[in-house]
Design a protein around this motif. Structure first.
Motif, mmCIF file in Angstrom:
data_model
loop_
_atom_site.group_PDB
_atom_site.id
_atom_site.type_symbol
_atom_site.label_atom_id
_atom_site.label_comp_id
_atom_site.label_asym_id
_atom_site.label_seq_id
_atom_site.Cartn_x
_atom_site.Cartn_y
_atom_site.Cartn_z
ATOM 1 N N LEU A 35 28.589 39.096 27.147
ATOM 2 C CA LEU A 35 28.638 37.641 26.707
ATOM 3 C C LEU A 35 28.907 37.268 28.315
ATOM 4 O O LEU A 35 28.952 36.132 28.010
ATOM 5 C CB LEU A 35 29.836 37.604 26.025
ATOM 6 C CG LEU A 35 29.361 38.064 24.318
ATOM 7 C CD1 LEU A 35 30.597 37.692 23.113
ATOM 8 C CD2 LEU A 35 28.636 37.197 23.683
ATOM 9 N N GLY A 36 29.274 37.989 28.861
ATOM 10 C CA GLY A 36 29.728 37.458 30.118
ATOM 11 C C GLY A 36 31.318 37.208 30.029
ATOM 12 O O GLY A 36 32.056 36.102 31.556
ATOM 13 N N TYR A 37 31.922 37.712 29.478
ATOM 14 C CA TYR A 37 33.526 37.181 29.753
ATOM 15 C C TYR A 37 34.480 37.817 30.575
ATOM 16 O O TYR A 37 35.791 36.983 31.127
ATOM 17 C CB TYR A 37 34.059 37.055 28.225
ATOM 18 C CG TYR A 37 33.136 35.948 26.795
ATOM 19 C CD1 TYR A 37 32.490 34.732 27.302
ATOM 20 C CD2 TYR A 37 33.428 36.981 25.872
ATOM 21 C CE1 TYR A 37 32.336 34.171 26.753
ATOM 22 C CE2 TYR A 37 33.056 35.594 24.899
ATOM 23 C CZ TYR A 37 32.548 34.661 25.215
ATOM 24 O OH TYR A 37 32.029 33.734 24.518
ATOM 25 N N GLY A 38 33.926 39.102 30.944
ATOM 26 C CA GLY A 38 35.240 39.775 31.298
ATOM 27 C C GLY A 38 34.240 40.489 32.857
ATOM 28 O O GLY A 38 33.100 40.298 32.837
ATOM 29 N N PRO A 39 35.150 40.766 34.190
ATOM 30 C CA PRO A 39 34.486 41.385 35.292
ATOM 31 C C PRO A 39 33.351 42.987 34.378
ATOM 32 O O PRO A 39 33.571 44.250 33.926
ATOM 33 C CB PRO A 39 35.394 41.976 35.726
ATOM 34 C CG PRO A 39 36.570 41.613 35.033
ATOM 35 C CD PRO A 39 36.154 40.690 34.132
ATOM 36 N N LEU A 61 44.032 55.789 30.206
ATOM 37 C CA LEU A 61 44.236 53.912 29.656
ATOM 38 C C LEU A 61 45.307 53.906 30.567
ATOM 39 O O LEU A 61 44.818 51.912 30.658
ATOM 40 C CB LEU A 61 45.067 54.086 28.376
ATOM 41 C CG LEU A 61 44.495 54.865 27.332
ATOM 42 C CD1 LEU A 61 45.195 55.319 26.070
ATOM 43 C CD2 LEU A 61 43.704 53.575 26.322
ATOM 44 N N ALA A 62 45.763 54.624 31.903
ATOM 45 C CA ALA A 62 46.596 53.327 32.485
ATOM 46 C C ALA A 62 45.293 53.152 33.101
ATOM 47 O O ALA A 62 45.683 52.080 33.726
ATOM 48 C CB ALA A 62 47.639 54.062 33.229
ATOM 49 N N PHE A 63 44.480 53.850 34.116
ATOM 50 C CA PHE A 63 43.969 53.893 35.126
ATOM 51 C C PHE A 63 43.323 52.177 34.249
ATOM 52 O O PHE A 63 42.861 50.607 35.605
ATOM 53 C CB PHE A 63 42.706 54.312 35.354
ATOM 54 C CG PHE A 63 42.191 54.121 36.312
ATOM 55 C CD1 PHE A 63 42.421 53.964 37.454
ATOM 56 C CD2 PHE A 63 40.367 53.728 35.988
ATOM 57 C CE1 PHE A 63 41.226 53.717 38.558
ATOM 58 C CE2 PHE A 63 39.767 54.077 36.816
ATOM 59 C CZ PHE A 63 39.654 53.919 38.146
ATOM 60 N N ILE A 64 43.108 52.131 33.224
ATOM 61 C CA ILE A 64 42.084 50.971 33.110
ATOM 62 C C ILE A 64 42.799 49.825 32.726
ATOM 63 O O ILE A 64 42.096 48.167 32.628
ATOM 64 C CB ILE A 64 40.715 51.848 31.590
ATOM 65 C CG1 ILE A 64 40.020 50.013 31.431
ATOM 66 C CG2 ILE A 64 41.933 51.471 30.555
ATOM 67 C CD1 ILE A 64 38.852 49.318 32.432
ATOM 68 N N VAL A 65 43.775 50.223 32.174
ATOM 69 C CA VAL A 65 45.033 48.940 32.572
ATOM 70 C C VAL A 65 45.383 47.688 33.274
ATOM 71 O O VAL A 65 45.471 47.094 33.472
ATOM 72 C CB VAL A 65 46.496 49.255 30.988
ATOM 73 C CG1 VAL A 65 47.306 47.935 31.365
ATOM 74 C CG2 VAL A 65 46.309 49.435 29.663
ATOM 75 N N GLY A 66 45.322 49.242 34.435
ATOM 76 C CA GLY A 66 45.867 49.031 35.626
ATOM 77 C C GLY A 66 44.614 47.767 36.160
ATOM 78 O O GLY A 66 44.766 46.720 36.825
ATOM 79 N N ILE A 67 43.404 47.976 35.701
ATOM 80 C CA ILE A 67 41.684 47.180 36.391
ATOM 81 C C ILE A 67 41.683 45.745 35.738
ATOM 82 O O ILE A 67 41.668 44.829 35.908
ATOM 83 C CB ILE A 67 40.593 48.727 35.921
ATOM 84 C CG1 ILE A 67 40.640 49.102 36.534
ATOM 85 C CG2 ILE A 67 39.020 47.725 36.440
ATOM 86 C CD1 ILE A 67 39.602 50.101 36.421
ATOM 87 N N PHE A 68 42.105 46.590 34.291
ATOM 88 C CA PHE A 68 42.480 44.746 33.483
ATOM 89 C C PHE A 68 42.865 43.787 34.289
ATOM 90 O O PHE A 68 43.094 42.707 34.207
ATOM 91 C CB PHE A 68 42.357 44.615 31.981
ATOM 92 C CG PHE A 68 41.332 45.038 31.445
ATOM 93 C CD1 PHE A 68 40.520 43.657 30.578
ATOM 94 C CD2 PHE A 68 40.808 45.903 30.651
ATOM 95 C CE1 PHE A 68 39.797 43.649 30.504
ATOM 96 C CE2 PHE A 68 39.437 46.358 30.113
ATOM 97 C CZ PHE A 68 39.164 45.563 29.562
ATOM 98 N N PHE A 69 44.674 44.156 34.748
ATOM 99 C CA PHE A 69 45.759 43.206 34.575
ATOM 100 C C PHE A 69 45.339 43.042 36.598
ATOM 101 O O PHE A 69 45.374 41.091 36.287
ATOM 102 C CB PHE A 69 47.456 44.431 35.230
ATOM 103 C CG PHE A 69 47.493 44.135 33.788
ATOM 104 C CD1 PHE A 69 47.971 42.779 33.181
ATOM 105 C CD2 PHE A 69 47.523 45.459 32.681
ATOM 106 C CE1 PHE A 69 49.128 42.714 32.424
ATOM 107 C CE2 PHE A 69 48.611 44.896 31.943
ATOM 108 C CZ PHE A 69 49.278 44.028 31.287
ATOM 109 N N THR A 70 44.444 43.699 37.447
ATOM 110 C CA THR A 70 44.679 43.182 38.295
ATOM 111 C C THR A 70 43.538 42.515 38.688
ATOM 112 O O THR A 70 43.587 41.910 39.094
ATOM 113 C CB THR A 70 43.894 44.346 39.438
ATOM 114 O OG1 THR A 70 43.144 45.532 38.596
ATOM 115 C CG2 THR A 70 45.102 45.498 40.044
#
Length: 118
Positions: free
Chosen positions: A10-14, A60-69
């Protein structure tokens, strides 16, 4: 994981936070089906199950870090000139990824670790 991929389509996230970017958690989830089948057949020792779940928490910590950054440090961490996420990521139902599904995945891993250490 398909819900996360849908937000990308949908183009909402990177793309960096999706399976076409750095989200290897998707492949981890597919392998979890195989691990689950082996657990049901009692083919894996408890230490392997605990190790799998600890690795899952790191994923999960890795992907949460990606989402936050990508959401809050897109300019400094990723060197982008424009935000990498849209405001739709902060609206329901997409917000349920961060508020429901990620915490549920963490809880499931911790529950499995505790269960196998007893």
């Amino acid at each position: 994981e398909l819900f996360i991929y849908w937000t990308f389509l949908l183009g909402y996230g990177p793309k960096e936070a999706k399976m076409v970017g750095y989200n290897y958690d998707f492949y981890f989830g597919i392998l979890a089906l195989i691990i689950g089948a082996l657990v049901l057949k009692n083919k894996l020792p408890r230490k392997a199950i605990v190790a799998w779940n600890i690795f899952g928490l790191f994923m999960l910590a890795f992907i949460v870090g990606i989402f936050f950054t990508t959401g809050f440090a897109w300019d400094t961490f990723w060197g982008r000139k424009e935000p990498m996420m849209t405001i739709e990521m902060l609206k329901m139902p997409i917000l349920s990824i961060a508020t429901l599904y990620m915490p549920l995945a963490v809880w499931a891993h911790i529950f499995s670790i505790r269960q196998n250490l007893k």
